[in-house]
Motif scaffolding. Structure first.
Motif: not given
Length: 134
Positions: A35-42, A115-119, A107-110, A60-68
């Motif tokens: 399919g799209s090749g990616d996933s997201c959690f909103e 918020k994106i986690p600080g660790f 993801i669990k922390q998010f 895993f590659f993880i990216m915060s959107h919209p901040d990249y």
């Protein structure tokens, strides 16, 4: 409300813990080539979402959107990997991949904090020197 959008299938509202663990610990490289090749959690009421996918053997590659914003490991040599997202190649620096365990924790922390986690050290994707193809 938490929504998981996978590479194929319908969105899943409020996925439970075992569903989330299955994504990070049991889905192989083939799942991420569909399919799209990616996933997201909103998360409802949150201005950002986390987009992610998996590439063997990098992780895993993880990216915060919209901040990249992406994880950045300065101890990993920067090479460029291509992953198809929506049928188009997206170039990724190897220093931004994380392990299955780290991805799950991010993801669990998010989900818990909205918020994106600080660790993990986060940087803007295009602040990393790599061949991003522009």
């Amino acid at each position: 409300m938490v929504i998981y959008n996978g590479p194929v299938g319908e969105p899943v509202e409020n996925p439970n813990e075992s569903f989330i663990k299955d994504i990070f610990f049991n889905k192989n490289d083939e799942y991420w080539k569909q399919g799209s090749g990616d996933s997201c959690f909103e998360i409802e009421g949150c201005n950002e979402c986390l987009i992610f996918f998996y590439d063997e053997p990098y992780g895993f590659f993880i990216m915060s959107h919209p901040d990249y914003l992406v994880p950045f490991n300065k101890n990993i040599e920067v090479n460029t990997i291509e992953h198809l997202v929506g049928g188009e190649p997206m170039k990724i620096p190897t220093c931004s991949y994380v392990s299955r365990n780290e991805a799950y924790k991010i993801i669990k922390q998010f989900i818990l904090t909205k918020k994106i986690p600080g660790f993990i050290n986060w940087v803007e994707l295009y602040d990393i020197e790599f061949d991003y193809g522009f």
